[in-house]
Scaffold this motif. Sequence first.
Motif, PDB file in Angstrom:
ATOM      1  N   PRO A 116      -9.084   1.669  -4.908  1.00 15.02           N
ATOM      2  CA  PRO A 116      -8.165   2.779  -4.627  1.00 15.02           C
ATOM      3  C   PRO A 116      -7.925   3.566  -5.905  1.00 15.02           C
ATOM      4  O   PRO A 116      -8.069   3.031  -7.004  1.00 15.02           O
ATOM      5  N   LEU A 139      -5.895   7.522  -2.840  1.00 12.43           N
ATOM      6  CA  LEU A 139      -4.746   7.292  -1.984  1.00 12.43           C
ATOM      7  C   LEU A 139      -4.363   8.612  -1.317  1.00 12.43           C
ATOM      8  O   LEU A 139      -4.797   9.676  -1.730  1.00 12.43           O
ATOM      9  N   TYR A 145      -1.856   3.918   1.226  1.00 16.31           N
ATOM     10  CA  TYR A 145      -3.269   3.566   1.337  1.00 16.31           C
ATOM     11  C   TYR A 145      -3.951   4.352   2.453  1.00 16.31           C
ATOM     12  O   TYR A 145      -3.372   4.578   3.522  1.00 16.31           O
ATOM     13  N   LEU A 174       0.143  -2.053   0.662  1.00 13.84           N
ATOM     14  CA  LEU A 174      -0.864  -2.130   1.717  1.00 13.84           C
ATOM     15  C   LEU A 174      -0.235  -2.880   2.877  1.00 13.84           C
ATOM     16  O   LEU A 174       0.295  -3.983   2.703  1.00 13.84           O
TER      17      LEU A 174
END
Length: 366
Positions: A116, A139, A145, A174
């Motif tokens: 990420p 992101l 996320y 997450l």
Amino acid sequence: MVSIAQKVRTGVGDIQPYVPGITDDELKHRFGLHQVIKLNANENALGTSPRALAAIRAEVETLYLYPDGGSTLLREAIAKFHGIDAGQVLAGNGSDNIIKMLSETFLQPGDNIVVPFPSFSQYNFGAHVMGAHVIEAPLRSDFSYDVEALARAVNDQTKLVYLCSPNNPTGTILKHSEAEWLLQHLPEHVMVLMDLAYNDYSTNPHRVLETPALLADPRVVTLHTFSKLYGLAGLRVGYALASEEVWNYVHRVREPFNVNRLAQRAAAAALDDEEHRRNSQQHAAVSQAYWAEQMHRVGLMAVPTEANFVLVRTGDGRKTVQDLMQQGMMVRAGFAGLDEYVRITFGTQAENEACVRALADLQLGN
């Protein structure tokens, strides 16, 4: 004459070494300060677990002896804490050490990892050491996320996907449902490394959790550290959970005695320190609410955080860091793609209040 650069292994010269934040001693020397407020390294404002300190004092007379090369006592304590078998536990010299070992085990030139963005830089470091490529999956605009973007970034050469929750430096989580979706949509050849260094600071019921089903997936590795919640950053000790088959291969690249005697004893004792763990979690919860309220009051945007730090948009992160350093206050900037932000670790209440006042003064001066 052949230069040193010509002798170095291909790719090493392209690796950017990790640059830690300035130390309190450096700041005191630079500005002639006698006292500083250190809010730049996500350390525990409550200090080290008292039980860990007691274990260190009891062990310090044995430093002439080598540590247990297999970290057996610590691994058994971790296994008991999580309700799993000790064979599923790997101990390391901080989670950084484990990230590097996983990279050395699974990556080779031509492979890639998916990370990420923005996130913890050590994931990239491990890949670059092994000559692998890094694919970044941004992101969303609110720093949540985007698991579909992560899945799209994966290709036939992808070996590892990293997930950091709460993410460093954004503090966003997450969700467990997102982790399950991603695992369902990733090919079997991809390992999923979930860095949960700050997960114990989150109380969000939707955050990813190490359920038996998650740990039963042979592709999943979860990473933990004793540096944050337990206040053992100076001893460098972390651990990871995965199937025993994964560790059978990682052990082949693990250095002998990779966790020192004091770290093993202190970390095992810290796991039993429920009072310190509870107090640290409560401090983070109070600080999360305090910073959200105060940043709204002074007109600065703070990303809603689930960790022991907060990401604040000040317009020019590096300038904010420099301005605060002159007042004896240390915060962190310099994250790729986040030039307008600073990351501020939660300090004591007095330290938090002092930092808010300083930020408010800077805001008024803009």
